[in-house]
Scaffold this active site. Structure first.
Site, PDB file in Angstrom:
ATOM      1  N   GLU A 192       2.634 -19.615 -22.209  1.00 58.45           N
ATOM      2  CA  GLU A 192       2.711 -18.321 -21.533  1.00 58.45           C
ATOM      3  C   GLU A 192       3.861 -17.477 -22.119  1.00 58.45           C
ATOM      4  O   GLU A 192       3.724 -16.262 -22.297  1.00 58.45           O
ATOM      5  CB  GLU A 192       2.879 -18.540 -20.023  1.00 58.45           C
TER       6      GLU A 192
ATOM      7  N   LYS B 240      -5.756  -4.274 -18.732  1.00 57.35           N
ATOM      8  CA  LYS B 240      -5.327  -5.120 -17.609  1.00 57.35           C
ATOM      9  C   LYS B 240      -6.482  -5.981 -17.096  1.00 57.35           C
ATOM     10  O   LYS B 240      -6.305  -7.150 -16.789  1.00 57.35           O
ATOM     11  CB  LYS B 240      -4.800  -4.207 -16.501  1.00 57.35           C
TER      12      LYS B 240
ATOM     13  N   HIS C  47       3.209 -31.897 -37.101  1.00 55.05           N
ATOM     14  CA  HIS C  47       1.913 -32.034 -37.782  1.00 55.05           C
ATOM     15  C   HIS C  47       1.397 -30.667 -38.209  1.00 55.05           C
ATOM     16  O   HIS C  47       0.311 -30.250 -37.821  1.00 55.05           O
ATOM     17  CB  HIS C  47       0.889 -32.704 -36.852  1.00 55.05           C
TER      18      HIS C  47
ATOM     19  N   ARG D 214       0.709   1.645  -5.724  1.00 49.96           N
ATOM     20  CA  ARG D 214       0.920   0.671  -4.653  1.00 49.96           C
ATOM     21  C   ARG D 214      -0.383   0.182  -4.018  1.00 49.96           C
ATOM     22  O   ARG D 214      -0.384  -0.776  -3.247  1.00 49.96           O
ATOM     23  CB  ARG D 214       1.787   1.277  -3.545  1.00 49.96           C
TER      24      ARG D 214
ATOM     25  N   CYS E 122       0.863  -1.180   0.000  1.00 51.16           N
ATOM     26  CA  CYS E 122       0.000   0.000   0.000  1.00 51.16           C
ATOM     27  C   CYS E 122       0.886   1.210   0.000  1.00 51.16           C
ATOM     28  O   CYS E 122       2.098   1.093   0.098  1.00 51.16           O
ATOM     29  CB  CYS E 122      -0.886   0.021   1.234  1.00 51.16           C
TER      30      CYS E 122
ATOM     31  N   LYS F 114       3.401 -13.816 -23.872  1.00 52.61           N
ATOM     32  CA  LYS F 114       4.156 -12.614 -23.482  1.00 52.61           C
ATOM     33  C   LYS F 114       4.764 -11.966 -24.725  1.00 52.61           C
ATOM     34  O   LYS F 114       4.693 -10.762 -24.900  1.00 52.61           O
ATOM     35  CB  LYS F 114       5.304 -12.943 -22.511  1.00 52.61           C
TER      36      LYS F 114
ATOM     37  N   TRP G  74      -4.091  -1.534  -0.151  1.00 48.68           N
ATOM     38  CA  TRP G  74      -4.175  -2.745  -0.992  1.00 48.68           C
ATOM     39  C   TRP G  74      -4.579  -3.838  -0.019  1.00 48.68           C
ATOM     40  O   TRP G  74      -3.760  -4.378   0.718  1.00 48.68           O
ATOM     41  CB  TRP G  74      -2.828  -3.028  -1.665  1.00 48.68           C
TER      42      TRP G  74
ATOM     43  N   ASN H 188       1.443  -0.737   6.330  1.00 49.55           N
ATOM     44  CA  ASN H 188       1.653  -1.459   5.078  1.00 49.55           C
ATOM     45  C   ASN H 188       2.250  -2.814   5.436  1.00 49.55           C
ATOM     46  O   ASN H 188       3.265  -2.865   6.122  1.00 49.55           O
ATOM     47  CB  ASN H 188       2.612  -0.656   4.194  1.00 49.55           C
ATOM     48  N   GLY H 189       1.585  -3.884   5.003  1.00 55.51           N
ATOM     49  CA  GLY H 189       2.114  -5.218   5.273  1.00 55.51           C
ATOM     50  C   GLY H 189       1.062  -6.122   5.872  1.00 55.51           C
ATOM     51  O   GLY H 189      -0.133  -5.852   5.782  1.00 55.51           O
TER      52      GLY H 189
ATOM     53  N   GLU I 106       2.003 -10.369 -27.017  1.00 52.07           N
ATOM     54  CA  GLU I 106       1.228  -9.231 -26.503  1.00 52.07           C
ATOM     55  C   GLU I 106       2.040  -7.958 -26.352  1.00 52.07           C
ATOM     56  O   GLU I 106       1.489  -6.873 -26.476  1.00 52.07           O
ATOM     57  CB  GLU I 106       0.423  -9.569 -25.239  1.00 52.07           C
TER      58      GLU I 106
HETATM   59  N1  GLU Z   1      -2.923  -5.766   6.051  1.00 51.91           N
HETATM   60  C1  GLU Z   1      -3.447  -4.433   6.023  1.00 51.91           C
HETATM   61  C2  GLU Z   1      -4.899  -4.418   5.543  1.00 51.91           C
HETATM   62  O1  GLU Z   1      -5.403  -5.315   4.959  1.00 51.91           O
HETATM   63  C3  GLU Z   1      -2.585  -3.487   5.196  1.00 51.91           C
HETATM   64  C4  GLU Z   1      -2.630  -3.768   3.752  1.00 51.91           C
HETATM   65  C5  GLU Z   1      -1.769  -2.799   2.957  1.00 51.91           C
HETATM   66  O2  GLU Z   1      -0.532  -2.965   2.969  1.00 51.91           O
HETATM   67  O3  GLU Z   1      -2.392  -1.937   2.275  1.00 51.91           O
HETATM   68  O4  GLU Z   1      -5.584  -3.483   5.788  1.00 51.91           O
END
Ligand code: GLU
Length: 608
Positions: free
Chosen positions: A480, A603, A503, A29, A2, A484, A76, A102-103, A487
């Site tokens: 694959e 995407k 064949h 991010r 994030c 790549k 995220w 974040n994490g 595309e």
């Molecule tokens: N694990 C946290 C969440 O789900 C943070 C995710 C992130 O890094 O945005 O809210």
């Protein structure tokens, strides 16, 4: 993954606007929700909502957010869907301590249990929300100072984190800590920044301090203090000046997102491996007990489901088929309560797949999915979900999400092998050990092949057409790899089972015609040698992805791309795709094409 940002300054300004400007630079991010915690009049003010920055700023007036100090977050989602409640910042029960993160806090369940017993109440489903409550517990119930409390809390966290904390208890400071997730400091004469990545503040300052794992930082408008949060030793680190252009900085110095994402694979695979998912065993059990099994996917994801199909047949000893989502119609007459549908998707929004699973669900099938984006439509229609944890992918050509999907298939496959007894305990443990080594092997494979692929690309870029040939499990690697190439470099590339190439396709082969072979040193090796000979006899130029030290194959190659030894059977479909990703990337670059935005492709395909 994030975007996080924090600002502490001497003057009071419309700080919400500056936070949003900085978050916009980090939107690559994360983009599920936006949130800000600011301090005004000694009170913490939280402003947050679901959606992209442009959507959220239409709904709320960010100019109203004033002050000298604020932190902001674009999410995220990893724990809990992208809703307003789950948006960061999160606060303690009193609303005085606010945290962005974040994490992933891997031990959050146990810690949450402890906090619930202590009487804390929670507003979100996130792992993050435990952090402000843990701090509150120490500060309010045990009378520990805020800084000391945060340090005690981060020491107890398992997993990955970059966190920023603001509180009305110390309203002129931002406290930060990190392990594995990135965090940098930016320095101005009258204000300090912290952020997940340099682009957040690059238009304001080029003076940067990079933080290391297990470091804790106190930021005030006057400066910063870094300590090692385990030993409490003070760390002296001088800022350095970055010379990157803003555009380069977003890509961490790589010229394109695609190359950045290729290089992110060791980390994204390590994340997938590290995070234990309760859904894995349930999915394996349900597949093992199902009468009929169909994997559903589109585009690149389809090739990962071919690995899944192969492994389910081999390890569960069950008949199963990987179906292209838009061809779902052909299996509707077979779907009932004894059917398992396994959709695989990066976005979780692929319209063909959504329509198919909705219908299958109506017919009584169980939906067990493997998806990257939490809270996406496919996850909402699923009985169980295996998350890919690959983070956001910006390049239209899938790279890190393909290897994440493929490792998810191996994960399910190995559990099935154990359930069916097809793999005995020692084989299972050996396979799991190999599984742990995949990130390192992928890293070595990237390093070993980049310059070679770039060199081959100068020749490949002049070609109009090529074949990619593979056998067994690595037919999908050939598929694959060809996808790549076509595309992003617009060179017609077609994959074939190597044995089938005589064949038909062979009729097109002429002097110096490119044929890419995926030839690991496994039971397909001898037959591949014959197929390579057949093609070479017609003038083909052989580019071979092979195992390091395979002399027999090497002699047949005009150019070799190499994978380290030891992956000739188990897990080959992960390292063997890497050289083909870099080959396609450099061929597009040699043709002066932008690999991130190929023409006519998007995407997320949300049309039928
Ligand atoms: N694990 C946290 C969440 O789900 C943070 C995710 C992130 O890094 O945005 O809210």
């Amino acid at each position: 993954m994030c975007g996080i940002v924090g600002i502490v300054q001497q003057q009071e300004t419309k700080i919400g606007k500056t936070i949003i400007e900085a978050l916009t630079k980090l939107e690559y991010r994360g983009y599920d929700s936006v949130g800000i915690a600011s301090i005004f009049d000694n009170k913490v003010l939280i402003t947050k909502d679901q959606g992209k920055i442009s959507e959220v700023t239409e709904r709320i007036d960010i100019n109203k957010i004033k002050g000298k100090i604020a932190i902001g977050h674009t999410r995220w989602a990893t724990h809990g869907p992208p809703t307003k409640e789950n948006a960061h910042p999160h606060t303690d029960c009193s609303g005085e301590i606010s945290v962005i993160h974040n994490g992933i806090v891997e031990n959050f369940r146990a810690l949450k249990e402890e906090l619930l017993n202590q009487g804390h109440s929670f507003q979100s489903e996130t792992d993050t929300e435990i952090i402000p409550h843990m701090i509150e517990q120490l500060v309010k119930k045990e009378d520990i100072l805020l800084k000391e409390a945060i340090i005690q809390v981060v020491r107890r966290l398992e997993g990955t984190f970059a966190i920023c904390v603001v509180s009305s208890l110390e309203p002129d400071k931002i406290f930060c800590a990190k392990r594995d997730s990135p965090l940098v400091i930016g320095i101005n004469s009258d204000r300090m920044f912290c952020a997940s990545d340099i682009p957040a503040f690059l238009d304001k300052t080029r003076k940067v301090v990079l933080l290391h794992d297990d470091e804790f930082v106190t930021l005030s408008s006057e400066g910063y203090e870094i300590i090692d949060f385990n030993t409490m030793v003070k760390i002296q680190r001088k800022p350095h000046i970055v010379s990157w252009k803003p555009e380069m900085a977003q890509k961490a110095g790589f010229p394109h997102f695609m190359l950045k994402e290729i290089h992110e694979q060791p980390n994204s695979l390590a994340d997938y491996i590290r995070i234990k998912q309760p859904a894995l065993n349930k999915i394996a059990d349900k597949i093992y007990n199902a009468e009929k099994i169909f994997l559903l996917a589109a585009g690149t994801a389809h090739y990962s489901t071919l690995t899944g199909e192969h492994l389910i047949r081999k390890y569960a000893k069950k008949s199963c088929s990987a179906i292209i989502s838009s061809e779902y119609e052909s299996i509707t007459s077979l779907i009932d309560e004894d059917t398992v549908i396994l959709p695989v998707s990066q976005s979780g929004e692929t319209m063909d797949t959504i329509m198919a699973i909705k219908n299958a669900k109506e017919l009584g099938a169980s939906i067990l999915s493997a998806v990257n984006v939490i809270g996406s439509t496919i996850t909402r229609h699923s009985d169980e979900v295996l998350y890919l944890y690959a983070g956001p992918e910006i390049g239209v050509a899938a790279t890190k999400t393909y290897t994440a999907q493929t490792i998810a298939m191996w994960d399910i496959g190995l559990e099935l092998g154990k359930l069916s007894g097809e793999i005995d305990n020692s084989e299972y443990l050996a396979a799991r050990k190999l599984f742990q080594e995949i990130p390192t092997v992928v890293k070595q494979t990237i390093v070993r092949n980049e310059a070679r692929a770039n060199h081959i690309a100068s020749w490949f870029a002049k070609k109009n057409s090529s074949f990619y040939l593979g056998r067994g499990l690595n037919l999908q690697t050939a598929n694959e790899g060809a996808l790549k190439m076509k595309e992003i470099s617009y060179i017609h590339s077609e994959a074939y089972p190597a044995g089938e190439s005589k064949h038909g396709p062979i009729a097109l082969v002429e002097e110096d015609y490119p044929v890419v072979f995926v030839a690991p040193k496994d039971q397909t090796n001898k037959k591949m040698i014959s197929n390579i000979m057949e093609m070479k006899a017609r003038g083909a130029t052989a580019i071979i992805v092979m195992e390091e030290g395979d002399k027999e194959i090497e002699e047949l190659a005009k150019w070799k791309l190499e994978v380290p030894k030891g992956y000739s059977e188990m897990l080959t479909t992960i390292p063997y795709i890497i050289p083909l990703q870099v080959l396609a990337y450099y061929t597009a670059v040699r043709k002066n094409l932008n690999p991130d935005y190929p023409k006519n492709l998007s995407k997320v395909v949300t049309v039928l």
